[in-house]
Design a protein around this motif. Sequence first.
Motif, PDB file in Angstrom:
ATOM      1  N   MET A 208       1.606   4.012   1.864  1.00 35.38           N
ATOM      2  CA  MET A 208       1.320   4.405   3.241  1.00 35.38           C
ATOM      3  C   MET A 208       1.107   5.920   3.326  1.00 35.38           C
ATOM      4  O   MET A 208       1.751   6.685   2.603  1.00 35.38           O
ATOM      5  N   GLY A 209       0.191   6.328   4.235  1.00 33.31           N
ATOM      6  CA  GLY A 209      -0.111   7.753   4.360  1.00 33.31           C
ATOM      7  C   GLY A 209      -1.155   8.207   3.352  1.00 33.31           C
ATOM      8  O   GLY A 209      -1.459   9.387   3.245  1.00 33.31           O
ATOM      9  N   PHE A 210      -1.707   7.261   2.594  1.00 30.52           N
ATOM     10  CA  PHE A 210      -2.782   7.565   1.645  1.00 30.52           C
ATOM     11  C   PHE A 210      -4.026   6.764   2.023  1.00 30.52           C
ATOM     12  O   PHE A 210      -3.913   5.618   2.481  1.00 30.52           O
TER      13      PHE A 210
ATOM     14  N   TYR B 254      -5.788   4.965 -10.636  1.00 27.90           N
ATOM     15  CA  TYR B 254      -5.992   3.998  -9.549  1.00 27.90           C
ATOM     16  C   TYR B 254      -6.399   4.725  -8.253  1.00 27.90           C
ATOM     17  O   TYR B 254      -7.362   4.355  -7.591  1.00 27.90           O
ATOM     18  N   PHE B 255      -5.639   5.778  -7.925  1.00 29.33           N
ATOM     19  CA  PHE B 255      -5.872   6.490  -6.666  1.00 29.33           C
ATOM     20  C   PHE B 255      -7.092   7.410  -6.771  1.00 29.33           C
ATOM     21  O   PHE B 255      -7.875   7.525  -5.844  1.00 29.33           O
TER      22      PHE B 255
ATOM     23  N   ARG C  30       0.831  -1.201   0.000  1.00 30.46           N
ATOM     24  CA  ARG C  30       0.000   0.000   0.000  1.00 30.46           C
ATOM     25  C   ARG C  30       0.867   1.251   0.000  1.00 30.46           C
ATOM     26  O   ARG C  30       1.997   1.216   0.484  1.00 30.46           O
TER      27      ARG C  30
ATOM     28  N   VAL D 192      -3.360  12.368   7.409  1.00 33.91           N
ATOM     29  CA  VAL D 192      -2.583  13.133   8.399  1.00 33.91           C
ATOM     30  C   VAL D 192      -1.159  12.590   8.550  1.00 33.91           C
ATOM     31  O   VAL D 192      -0.223  13.328   8.877  1.00 33.91           O
ATOM     32  N   ASP D 193      -0.990  11.296   8.293  1.00 28.81           N
ATOM     33  CA  ASP D 193       0.312  10.680   8.552  1.00 28.81           C
ATOM     34  C   ASP D 193       1.308  10.827   7.410  1.00 28.81           C
ATOM     35  O   ASP D 193       2.473  10.490   7.565  1.00 28.81           O
TER      36      ASP D 193
ATOM     37  N   LEU E 226      -8.332   8.026  -3.003  1.00 26.66           N
ATOM     38  CA  LEU E 226      -7.226   7.906  -2.056  1.00 26.66           C
ATOM     39  C   LEU E 226      -6.411   9.197  -2.081  1.00 26.66           C
ATOM     40  O   LEU E 226      -5.820   9.542  -3.099  1.00 26.66           O
TER      41      LEU E 226
ATOM     42  N   ARG F 241     -10.367   5.437  -6.500  1.00 24.01           N
ATOM     43  CA  ARG F 241     -10.630   4.930  -5.141  1.00 24.01           C
ATOM     44  C   ARG F 241     -10.690   6.030  -4.096  1.00 24.01           C
ATOM     45  O   ARG F 241     -10.787   5.766  -2.898  1.00 24.01           O
TER      46      ARG F 241
ATOM     47  N   PHE G 164       1.463  12.065  19.431  1.00 22.78           N
ATOM     48  CA  PHE G 164       0.045  11.918  19.075  1.00 22.78           C
ATOM     49  C   PHE G 164      -0.779  11.848  20.375  1.00 22.78           C
ATOM     50  O   PHE G 164      -1.808  12.529  20.533  1.00 22.78           O
TER      51      PHE G 164
HETATM   52  N1  CMC Z   1      -2.556   2.276  -1.159  1.00 18.83           N
HETATM   53  C1  CMC Z   1      -3.062   1.565  -2.178  1.00 18.83           C
HETATM   54  N2  CMC Z   1      -4.327   1.160  -2.268  1.00 18.83           N
HETATM   55  C2  CMC Z   1      -5.138   1.482  -1.256  1.00 18.83           C
HETATM   56  C3  CMC Z   1      -4.693   2.229  -0.155  1.00 18.83           C
HETATM   57  C4  CMC Z   1      -3.348   2.629  -0.127  1.00 18.83           C
HETATM   58  N3  CMC Z   1      -2.873   3.355   0.886  1.00 18.83           N
HETATM   59  N4  CMC Z   1      -5.728   2.410   0.707  1.00 18.83           N
HETATM   60  C5  CMC Z   1      -6.772   1.799   0.154  1.00 18.83           C
HETATM   61  N5  CMC Z   1      -6.423   1.229  -1.035  1.00 18.83           N
HETATM   62  C6  CMC Z   1      -7.309   0.539  -1.982  1.00 18.83           C
HETATM   63  C7  CMC Z   1      -7.641  -0.866  -1.506  1.00 18.83           C
HETATM   64  O1  CMC Z   1      -6.713  -1.786  -1.992  1.00 18.83           O
HETATM   65  C8  CMC Z   1      -9.020  -1.040  -2.052  1.00 18.83           C
HETATM   66  O2  CMC Z   1      -8.893  -1.299  -3.414  1.00 18.83           O
HETATM   67  P1  CMC Z   1      -9.898  -2.349  -4.131  1.00 18.83           P
HETATM   68  O3  CMC Z   1     -11.248  -1.698  -4.046  1.00 18.83           O
HETATM   69  O4  CMC Z   1      -9.366  -2.503  -5.510  1.00 18.83           O
HETATM   70  O5  CMC Z   1      -9.816  -3.629  -3.327  1.00 18.83           O
HETATM   71  C9  CMC Z   1      -9.653   0.341  -1.934  1.00 18.83           C
HETATM   72  O6  CMC Z   1      -8.553   1.255  -2.003  1.00 18.83           O
HETATM   73  C10 CMC Z   1     -10.439   0.556  -0.634  1.00 18.83           C
HETATM   74  O7  CMC Z   1      -9.574   0.253   0.465  1.00 18.83           O
HETATM   75  P2  CMC Z   1     -10.075  -0.271   1.879  1.00 18.83           P
HETATM   76  O8  CMC Z   1      -8.972  -1.072   2.498  1.00 18.83           O
HETATM   77  O9  CMC Z   1     -11.416  -0.914   1.749  1.00 18.83           O
HETATM   78  O10 CMC Z   1     -10.271   1.075   2.673  1.00 18.83           O
HETATM   79  P3  CMC Z   1     -10.428   1.224   4.234  1.00 18.83           P
HETATM   80  O11 CMC Z   1     -11.332   2.387   4.462  1.00 18.83           O
HETATM   81  O12 CMC Z   1     -10.800  -0.055   4.891  1.00 18.83           O
HETATM   82  O13 CMC Z   1      -8.929   1.540   4.677  1.00 18.83           O
HETATM   83  C11 CMC Z   1      -6.984   2.620   5.400  1.00 18.83           C
HETATM   84  C12 CMC Z   1      -8.497   2.759   5.104  1.00 18.83           C
HETATM   85  C13 CMC Z   1      -6.486   3.904   6.062  1.00 18.83           C
HETATM   86  C14 CMC Z   1      -6.747   1.456   6.374  1.00 18.83           C
HETATM   87  C15 CMC Z   1      -6.245   2.360   4.079  1.00 18.83           C
HETATM   88  O14 CMC Z   1      -6.487   3.415   3.175  1.00 18.83           O
HETATM   89  C16 CMC Z   1      -4.734   2.158   4.271  1.00 18.83           C
HETATM   90  O15 CMC Z   1      -4.299   1.045   4.570  1.00 18.83           O
HETATM   91  N6  CMC Z   1      -3.939   3.244   4.107  1.00 18.83           N
HETATM   92  C17 CMC Z   1      -2.500   3.151   4.330  1.00 18.83           C
HETATM   93  C18 CMC Z   1      -2.192   3.205   5.829  1.00 18.83           C
HETATM   94  C19 CMC Z   1      -2.375   4.580   6.419  1.00 18.83           C
HETATM   95  O16 CMC Z   1      -1.946   5.580   5.860  1.00 18.83           O
HETATM   96  N7  CMC Z   1      -3.018   4.647   7.592  1.00 18.83           N
HETATM   97  C20 CMC Z   1      -3.252   5.889   8.311  1.00 18.83           C
HETATM   98  C21 CMC Z   1      -4.685   6.257   8.288  1.00 18.83           C
HETATM   99  S1  CMC Z   1      -5.006   7.872   8.977  1.00 18.83           S
HETATM  100  C22 CMC Z   1      -4.865   7.639  10.672  1.00 18.83           C
HETATM  101  C23 CMC Z   1      -5.809   8.474  11.514  1.00 18.83           C
HETATM  102  O17 CMC Z   1      -6.708   9.163  11.043  1.00 18.83           O
HETATM  103  O18 CMC Z   1      -5.619   8.389  12.739  1.00 18.83           O
END
Ligand code: CMC
Length: 429
Positions: free
Chosen positions: A302-304, A351-352, A300, A361-362, A357, A355, A383
């Motif tokens: 990260m940070g997106f 792609y982004f 993934r 914040v991170d 994306l 979706r 934090f």
């Molecule tokens: N990079 C690539 N693809 C992504 C990413 C990413 N960072 N995030 C989501 N996707 C894709 C995912 O593969 C899926 O694709 P498909 O529909 O083809 O299967 C689609 O986008 C939807 O993803 P999801 O996993 O269902 O989304 P979610 O709402 O469950 O996940 C998330 C949210 C934050 C866990 C996820 O976007 C992620 O893992 N991001 C990277 C880690 C990150 O930056 N985390 C910090 C979040 S902010 C913290 C806070 O607010 O405290």
Amino acid sequence: MTETLTVRDNRTGQEYEVPIVDGAIKAADLGKIREGDDAPGLAVYDPGFTNTASCRSAVTYIDGDKGILEYRGYPIEQLAEKSNFLEVAYLLVHGELPTKEQYDSWVHEITYHTFVHENIKEFMQGFRYDAHPMGMLMASVGALSTFYPDAGEIGDAENRHMQIVRMIAKMPTLGAWSFRHAQGKPFVYPDNDLGYTANFMSMLFKMSEQKYVADERLVKALDVLFILHADHEQNCSANAVRSVGSSQVDPYSAVAAGVGALYGPLHGGANEAVLRMLKRIGSKDKIPAFIEGVKNGDERLMGFGHRVYKNYDPRAKIIKKACDDVFEVTGVNPLLEIAQELEKIALEDEYFVKRKLYPNVDFYSGLIYEAFQFPPEMFTVLFAIGRTPGWLAQWNELVQDKEQKIARPKQIYIGARGLDFTPASERWS
Ligand code: CMC
């Protein structure tokens, strides 16, 4: 328009009319739907509470599609630009902005309570040399409950106020000491001539100088980061604070649970992962290959992406700007160039875009923390310090909410039933 939901139970043919209030139905109303008089009521299965409201709250508003974040109705952008962390903490806890007298008294109270009991110091010195600062913070916040046994009187508003002040005041002391412990450096006592964030920096970085004077631009940037992290409605750690607090335990124990939740990599740890990713990419020419890997599902970006924000996370925009102020003092982190290029390419890539994306914040916060020379383990401690007023505002709201009950989710039991127990002496013979 009738604000009700008609549910037809096809098992019995019976219809039920369920009121809709504020866009929600009460789970208890669904519980009235039964197959027979003795059958259990209909339950809702929702691991992770992704579509279940656990409370009514007036603390923080988020509109993820529009990228809006407001504390007590005030947009985060305005608070970050025009307020300061202690004023924002007052706003979160009290629900409205302070008058001059209220603000002065709040700042005075918090400054007055920055010291911790000497035994806390000894207790913290007892941790192993390589103890994770979040583990130390969690333990020491929990330990405060033993120093203030009256904190259990949560029905008394004045008492609650006292513990709220103490916790906001002491968090930077505990956080800074967790940092110093890992470095084998002596603990620095609070300097109450300094403001909240400047004092924190003094406790982190002071050595033999008489007085530690932090660069004002760095103090401001850290203060803004605290504001951005101050609350985020019913996230994992706020939910932990509320859930534990619903047992009517003292607030130190409830906040220790929040620190524990934040410790987890899915909650507080993503900025560290962003840094690791940027270091691994190493140079701008490697970005296209990295993006291809992400699109192929190898890893993934990260940070997106965000569970709630399907637009640019408003906090990320502010942090991106804060980067400039910090790097003016510390020199530019070479990873910034890679991060900016990565963002540019990702925001134009189908792609982004498809979706939704966007940077969260991170994406940029780790770069700032690294410029301060914090080791990655400290990122989550920062934090936690910022989030403390939010946890306390959520807790204070919870304990005054007449509709709240002890948290006790239902389960759908899928295990065995009614087995006959054979004693070990017979089973093993
Ligand atoms: N990079 C690539 N693809 C992504 C990413 C990413 N960072 N995030 C989501 N996707 C894709 C995912 O593969 C899926 O694709 P498909 O529909 O083809 O299967 C689609 O986008 C939807 O993803 P999801 O996993 O269902 O989304 P979610 O709402 O469950 O996940 C998330 C949210 C934050 C866990 C996820 O976007 C992620 O893992 N991001 C990277 C880690 C990150 O930056 N985390 C910090 C979040 S902010 C913290 C806070 O607010 O405290």
